[in-house]
Scaffold this motif. Sequence first.
Motif, PDB file in Angstrom:
ATOM      1  N   ASP A 508      54.122  36.860  27.914  1.00  0.00           N
ATOM      2  CA  ASP A 508      52.569  37.429  28.950  1.00  0.00           C
ATOM      3  C   ASP A 508      52.647  36.528  29.679  1.00  0.00           C
ATOM      4  OD1 ASP A 508      52.579  34.870  26.944  1.00  0.00           O
ATOM      5  OD2 ASP A 508      50.763  35.435  25.895  1.00  0.00           O
ATOM      6  N   ASP A 509      53.639  35.473  30.452  1.00  0.00           N
ATOM      7  CA  ASP A 509      53.525  34.310  31.756  1.00  0.00           C
ATOM      8  C   ASP A 509      53.246  35.527  32.884  1.00  0.00           C
ATOM      9  OD1 ASP A 509      53.063  32.726  32.987  1.00  0.00           O
ATOM     10  OD2 ASP A 509      55.110  32.242  32.564  1.00  0.00           O
ATOM     11  N   GLY A 510      52.036  36.056  33.464  1.00  0.00           N
ATOM     12  CA  GLY A 510      52.273  37.193  34.245  1.00  0.00           C
ATOM     13  C   GLY A 510      50.201  37.021  34.442  1.00  0.00           C
ATOM     14  N   VAL A 511      50.060  38.295  35.499  1.00  0.00           N
ATOM     15  CA  VAL A 511      49.036  38.689  35.899  1.00  0.00           C
ATOM     16  C   VAL A 511      48.796  39.784  35.400  1.00  0.00           C
ATOM     17  CG1 VAL A 511      48.676  36.641  37.641  1.00  0.00           C
ATOM     18  CG2 VAL A 511      49.532  39.025  38.385  1.00  0.00           C
ATOM     19  N   LEU A 512      47.691  40.547  34.835  1.00  0.00           N
ATOM     20  CA  LEU A 512      46.961  42.009  35.158  1.00  0.00           C
ATOM     21  C   LEU A 512      46.834  42.429  36.408  1.00  0.00           C
ATOM     22  CD1 LEU A 512      45.910  42.230  31.819  1.00  0.00           C
ATOM     23  CD2 LEU A 512      47.774  42.760  32.069  1.00  0.00           C
ATOM     24  N   LEU A 513      46.801  43.213  37.202  1.00  0.00           N
ATOM     25  CA  LEU A 513      45.845  43.737  37.881  1.00  0.00           C
ATOM     26  C   LEU A 513      45.093  44.814  37.202  1.00  0.00           C
ATOM     27  CD1 LEU A 513      48.574  43.569  40.991  1.00  0.00           C
ATOM     28  CD2 LEU A 513      46.896  42.290  40.296  1.00  0.00           C
ATOM     29  N   SER A 514      43.873  45.027  38.079  1.00  0.00           N
ATOM     30  CA  SER A 514      43.204  46.830  37.789  1.00  0.00           C
ATOM     31  C   SER A 514      42.329  46.800  38.568  1.00  0.00           C
ATOM     32  CB  SER A 514      42.595  46.178  36.122  1.00  0.00           C
ATOM     33  OG  SER A 514      41.370  47.392  36.383  1.00  0.00           O
ATOM     34  N   ILE A 515      42.123  48.137  39.108  1.00  0.00           N
ATOM     35  CA  ILE A 515      41.130  48.364  40.027  1.00  0.00           C
ATOM     36  C   ILE A 515      39.746  48.337  38.871  1.00  0.00           C
ATOM     37  CG2 ILE A 515      40.347  49.713  41.714  1.00  0.00           C
ATOM     38  CD1 ILE A 515      42.577  48.068  42.140  1.00  0.00           C
ATOM     39  N   VAL A 516      38.544  48.111  39.467  1.00  0.00           N
ATOM     40  CA  VAL A 516      37.367  47.885  38.407  1.00  0.00           C
ATOM     41  C   VAL A 516      36.377  48.094  39.243  1.00  0.00           C
ATOM     42  CG1 VAL A 516      35.644  46.111  37.502  1.00  0.00           C
ATOM     43  CG2 VAL A 516      38.006  45.675  37.432  1.00  0.00           C
ATOM     44  N   LEU A 517      35.432  49.625  38.549  1.00  0.00           N
ATOM     45  CA  LEU A 517      33.955  50.285  38.883  1.00  0.00           C
ATOM     46  C   LEU A 517      32.675  49.489  38.992  1.00  0.00           C
ATOM     47  CD1 LEU A 517      34.891  54.044  38.922  1.00  0.00           C
ATOM     48  CD2 LEU A 517      35.438  52.463  40.898  1.00  0.00           C
ATOM     49  N   ASP A 518      32.295  48.639  39.965  1.00  0.00           N
ATOM     50  CA  ASP A 518      31.131  47.640  39.183  1.00  0.00           C
ATOM     51  C   ASP A 518      29.755  48.427  39.871  1.00  0.00           C
ATOM     52  OD1 ASP A 518      29.109  45.775  39.538  1.00  0.00           O
ATOM     53  OD2 ASP A 518      30.279  44.573  40.443  1.00  0.00           O
ATOM     54  N   GLY A 519      29.574  49.018  38.788  1.00  0.00           N
ATOM     55  CA  GLY A 519      27.420  49.785  38.554  1.00  0.00           C
ATOM     56  C   GLY A 519      26.733  49.384  39.110  1.00  0.00           C
ATOM     57  N   GLY A 520      26.908  48.265  38.820  1.00  0.00           N
ATOM     58  CA  GLY A 520      25.545  47.404  38.669  1.00  0.00           C
ATOM     59  C   GLY A 520      25.698  47.094  41.069  1.00  0.00           C
ATOM     60  N   ARG A 521      26.313  47.173  41.526  1.00  0.00           N
ATOM     61  CA  ARG A 521      26.721  46.745  43.286  1.00  0.00           C
ATOM     62  C   ARG A 521      27.278  48.107  43.969  1.00  0.00           C
ATOM     63  NH1 ARG A 521      31.457  44.251  44.131  1.00  0.00           N
ATOM     64  NH2 ARG A 521      30.515  43.704  46.053  1.00  0.00           N
ATOM     65  N   ARG A 522      27.183  48.729  42.753  1.00  0.00           N
ATOM     66  CA  ARG A 522      28.213  50.565  43.388  1.00  0.00           C
ATOM     67  C   ARG A 522      29.128  49.875  44.164  1.00  0.00           C
ATOM     68  NH1 ARG A 522      26.301  54.107  40.475  1.00  0.00           N
ATOM     69  NH2 ARG A 522      26.568  55.693  42.677  1.00  0.00           N
ATOM     70  N   SER A 523      30.177  49.404  44.159  1.00  0.00           N
ATOM     71  CA  SER A 523      30.966  48.582  44.825  1.00  0.00           C
ATOM     72  C   SER A 523      32.403  48.319  43.872  1.00  0.00           C
ATOM     73  CB  SER A 523      30.952  47.621  45.591  1.00  0.00           C
ATOM     74  OG  SER A 523      31.868  47.274  46.883  1.00  0.00           O
ATOM     75  N   GLY A 524      33.385  47.883  44.112  1.00  0.00           N
ATOM     76  CA  GLY A 524      34.397  47.888  43.309  1.00  0.00           C
ATOM     77  C   GLY A 524      35.037  46.806  43.197  1.00  0.00           C
ATOM     78  N   PHE A 525      36.018  46.140  43.291  1.00  0.00           N
ATOM     79  CA  PHE A 525      37.307  45.114  43.565  1.00  0.00           C
ATOM     80  C   PHE A 525      38.586  45.454  42.772  1.00  0.00           C
ATOM     81  CE2 PHE A 525      34.195  43.209  40.405  1.00  0.00           C
ATOM     82  CZ  PHE A 525      35.541  43.468  38.857  1.00  0.00           C
ATOM     83  N   MET A 526      39.503  44.929  42.911  1.00  0.00           N
ATOM     84  CA  MET A 526      40.417  44.322  42.624  1.00  0.00           C
ATOM     85  C   MET A 526      41.331  43.544  41.093  1.00  0.00           C
ATOM     86  SD  MET A 526      44.298  44.206  44.166  1.00  0.00           S
ATOM     87  CE  MET A 526      44.336  42.723  44.611  1.00  0.00           C
ATOM     88  N   LEU A 527      40.817  43.159  40.528  1.00  0.00           N
ATOM     89  CA  LEU A 527      40.641  41.961  39.542  1.00  0.00           C
ATOM     90  C   LEU A 527      42.246  41.786  39.446  1.00  0.00           C
ATOM     91  CD1 LEU A 527      38.706  40.407  37.552  1.00  0.00           C
ATOM     92  CD2 LEU A 527      39.646  42.402  35.752  1.00  0.00           C
ATOM     93  N   VAL A 528      42.495  40.468  39.435  1.00  0.00           N
ATOM     94  CA  VAL A 528      43.313  39.924  39.158  1.00  0.00           C
ATOM     95  C   VAL A 528      43.094  38.470  37.448  1.00  0.00           C
ATOM     96  CG1 VAL A 528      45.678  38.102  39.715  1.00  0.00           C
ATOM     97  CG2 VAL A 528      44.014  39.606  41.807  1.00  0.00           C
TER      98      VAL A 528
END
Length: 560
Positions: A508-528
């Motif tokens: 489990d030594d690594g990172v996870l990449l996920s695209i997250v929709l932020d409904g509060g800000r009406r935007s999104g981000f790539m999460l590490v």
Amino acid sequence: MSTSEKTALPGNPWPYSMGYDNAPEVLEPVSLTVKGTIPPWLEGALYRSGPGSYDLKSESGKDVKIQHWFDGLAQIHRYEIQKGGRVSYRSRNTSDDLRERYKKAERVTGVTFCQRDPCKTIFQKFFTTFKTATLGGAPISGTDTNVAVIPTINFPGFKEDPAKRHKSNDGKTDSNVRNFVMNTDGNVLQELDPVTLEPIRLFTYGDIDDSLKASNLAPAHPCVDPDTNEHYTVLLTFGPTSVYKVVQIRESMKGRAHEPDLDILAEIKSPRPSYLHSFCMTKRYVVVAHWQCDFAAWGMSVLWYGNAWESFKAHDPTLKSSFYVVDRLRGRHVATFECDPFYAFHSINGFDDGDDIVLDIAAYKDHTVIGDYYIENLRNETHGKPTQQAKLRRYRLKDVTKQASLSAASPREQPTPVPALIDFELDEAINFELPSINPSRYLRNYRYTYGVNRSGLNRTLIYDRLIKVDLDKIKNGDQTNAAKFWMEDKCTPSEPVFVPTPNATEEDDGVLLSIVLDGGRRSGFMLVLNAQTMEEIARAEMPAGKIPPHNFHGVFVPSV
């Protein structure tokens, strides 16, 4: 009551419906705002796939509504992580000809996954069915087909052009990417440019080998052995006796400048043509998990209704699900196992355990979960129905060599089914979907898997958490401490993609990449995320007005 549970104020859109709005394409790369520190070794491209448009308007101003998440028009995304922790983003619509056809017809036309057309008359249905059955479907060309599910890097079905070299946004040659192909639940694929995402061509498995021209469907998820680069799929041909062809494709022994080698390892006959979104594999076997999602009328019902959803038979609690085991080396259907009925979109991993096969699957009680993903349901804050949730379940197929020996004694007959066992399953409260693992553990015994989860703490109808599951703890009966989570208010994460730390010694030594929709800000981000602790390391935020839609799957390709 948390803020995420409150009803949205007048004029404020419901934060969990944002993922089903039309998303504008971003043809030229834009820089994202990075918060935190991206690990210096993390360089490459994260590709994401899925639908990007649901609401169209014809030239006359008539609204054209795409009704189901699975039928949304394809939009492919590329997040490039560059040296120094910089991140850029671009996207492209890849079914523009289909979009124009819908707008010109002022309705959704052709065969879809779930689009219902109550206005189509019985005569129209009969004529469409007769025409397609006798003349065959129109040849695919341009971008007139929706191919939005699974990105595949270096598909072996092409002759390689040595002069063709792909470059990243910063001009760096990327020798890791020879081609980029999108898959869907049909006998059709689409090649895209790996950098600009521009569509290059549509093709079928029949273009690789004539024996596959008559096949109707293939699972969107292929299986690729990372050690041998062999590519496997299962082609289904409709008929009174349906046929599942287990196919292996690999680069020619003569080199990449030659046509690939293709073998049909087995042809499995069944009275049940079923919708299979994925299948399973180990180092020794291909396992076709034949869960229950059966087409009526030998598959001809798809032509009658014009969509798959209405053509499926009702769930039958007395009808067993099957696992067809095909020997990868000998190319033969060697065993069949049966279990109580279930349905699944995704297998998680499979591996050989002595003479047993172990299969981990995200299993549903039945296929009615597909109906939960109609857009009118997913956008409905007040009356929307939460989607059925899957359980992580481990199946064991015992003594495969013994079953293969028995079947070899009657080579002209299908192997006699024997029971499949369930080793364990996650508690229903720890639901699990869109699985990911460390790619180095694929087809091998492993400990950790990652996915998405619905907490039940928020009003979202799908999922609101990323989840890490320790399978060793589950095996030892410790469900309480088996899962770790990441969650943020009003946010919808996508399937996590695991990227291992170079030279890591821990799984489990690594990172996870996920695209997250932020409904509060009406935007999104790539999460590490730190894959060990599930704690945030960094995020790369989208510019104002650039919102990626809620998408299906992804793959990360490291830079050289």
